[in-house]
Design a protein around this motif. Structure first.
Motif, PDB file in Angstrom:
ATOM      1  N   ARG A  46      31.116  34.067  44.775  1.00 27.02           N
ATOM      2  CA  ARG A  46      32.114  33.233  44.117  1.00 27.02           C
ATOM      3  C   ARG A  46      32.583  33.950  42.856  1.00 27.02           C
ATOM      4  O   ARG A  46      31.774  34.528  42.127  1.00 27.02           O
ATOM      5  N   VAL A  47      33.890  33.918  42.596  1.00 24.35           N
ATOM      6  CA  VAL A  47      34.468  34.616  41.442  1.00 24.35           C
ATOM      7  C   VAL A  47      33.900  34.053  40.143  1.00 24.35           C
ATOM      8  O   VAL A  47      33.795  32.830  39.970  1.00 24.35           O
TER       9      VAL A  47
ATOM     10  N   LYS B  39      34.183  32.865  36.543  1.00 24.10           N
ATOM     11  CA  LYS B  39      35.278  32.310  35.746  1.00 24.10           C
ATOM     12  C   LYS B  39      34.746  31.867  34.396  1.00 24.10           C
ATOM     13  O   LYS B  39      33.830  31.044  34.348  1.00 24.10           O
ATOM     14  N   PRO B  40      35.335  32.396  33.307  1.00 27.50           N
ATOM     15  CA  PRO B  40      36.323  33.484  33.267  1.00 27.50           C
ATOM     16  C   PRO B  40      35.645  34.816  33.550  1.00 27.50           C
ATOM     17  O   PRO B  40      34.420  34.915  33.514  1.00 27.50           O
ATOM     18  N   GLN B  41      36.435  35.822  33.850  1.00 28.67           N
ATOM     19  CA  GLN B  41      35.878  37.154  34.062  1.00 28.67           C
ATOM     20  C   GLN B  41      35.260  37.668  32.755  1.00 28.67           C
ATOM     21  O   GLN B  41      35.845  37.515  31.679  1.00 28.67           O
TER      22      GLN B  41
ATOM     23  N   ASP C 176      31.929  36.202  27.483  1.00 22.83           N
ATOM     24  CA  ASP C 176      33.377  36.030  27.398  1.00 22.83           C
ATOM     25  C   ASP C 176      33.787  35.991  25.937  1.00 22.83           C
ATOM     26  O   ASP C 176      33.468  35.044  25.212  1.00 22.83           O
TER      27      ASP C 176
ATOM     28  N   ASN D  98      41.374  33.564  49.272  1.00 19.81           N
ATOM     29  CA  ASN D  98      41.766  33.859  47.885  1.00 19.81           C
ATOM     30  C   ASN D  98      43.119  34.544  47.746  1.00 19.81           C
ATOM     31  O   ASN D  98      43.569  34.766  46.622  1.00 19.81           O
TER      32      ASN D  98
ATOM     33  N   PRO E 291      37.151  41.581  41.608  1.00 21.21           N
ATOM     34  CA  PRO E 291      36.644  40.825  40.460  1.00 21.21           C
ATOM     35  C   PRO E 291      35.115  40.829  40.388  1.00 21.21           C
ATOM     36  O   PRO E 291      34.431  41.160  41.369  1.00 21.21           O
TER      37      PRO E 291
END
Length: 228
Positions: free
Chosen positions: A26-27, A29-31, A55, A207, A216
């Protein structure tokens, strides 16, 4: 131990039920903009790309990005598209200052059991305007705890680039030899291993085109399915 919900598509639910899926990506978030601790690949600013993701792009500097899927020892409750027995009714919303449709779930009280789209149930479905109760297709987002049929024990959580997914990892995602069993064909790309190519195809179907090439940072969650 904490229990958290997690959404899966129909093909991935079938892979879970078949016992061939033990990972999900899963991505993040935030990167992350940097990492603290660890060592490995370098971020653009020269900081090590391993350890704790940070972050610094918004809010207080040095904000740790926590994994929303828990830590080893936690439990995940699978949400999937399902069918519930009940009816729709219009109720006045104080917030919206108008009537809105709300679903009244009568599955359990009527002595029925929930059905699941991933299991291929062929039901005669009702609409909002039918006066009598009937079967309705419901989004995974609205699945109640009682309807969840799959529980997963988290055994490992790590962060890595999406393109670091190996052939072995892709198989653990429910692809590889099980690709046909979950309804997907491998992408036609001779430069990739078969399972990775198939997984890339699934990733981009969810996606969007170009999402694999964007590479990502992702959470890699490994799990073990609990016995029913």
């Amino acid at each position: 131990m904490k229990e958290r919900p997690i959404l899966f598509s129909g093909p991935m639910v079938r892979a879970l039920l078949a016992g061939i899926k033990t990972q999900t990506r899963r991505v993040v978030k935030p990167q992350p903009t940097r990492f603290t601790g660890g060592s490995g690949e370098q971020m653009p600013d020269g900081s090590p790309a391993s350890g704790t993701p940070i972050d610094d792009s918004a809010g207080p500097p040095g904000r740790v990005i926590a994994c929303p899927y828990g830590v080893p020892g936690d439990r995940l409750r699978v949400r999937e598209t399902f069918f519930a027995y009940g009816r729709w009714e219009a109720r006045h919303s104080e917030t919206l200052q108008r009537a809105e449709w709300r679903f009244v779930d009568m599955t359990i009280e009527s002595g029925r059991t929930y059905r699941y789209a991933a299991s291929g149930n062929d039901l005669a479905l009702s609409t909002r305007h039918d006066a009598e109760p009937g079967w309705h297709k419901r989004s995974a987002l609205f699945m109640p705890r009682l309807a969840s049929r799959i529980l997963l024990d988290v055994v490992d959580v790590r962060i890595e680039r999406l393109n670091d997914c190996s052939e072995r990892d892709a198989v653990a995602e429910g692809i590889g030899v099980g690709a046909e069993r979950v309804g997907h064909k491998a992408a036609a790309d001779a430069t990739e291993a078969p399972a990775v190519a198939a997984y890339r195809g699934i990733w981009e179907s969810i996606n969007g085109v170009g999402s694999w090439a964007a590479n990502p940072w992702v959470w890699v969650v490994e799990f073990r399915q609990r016995a029913p």
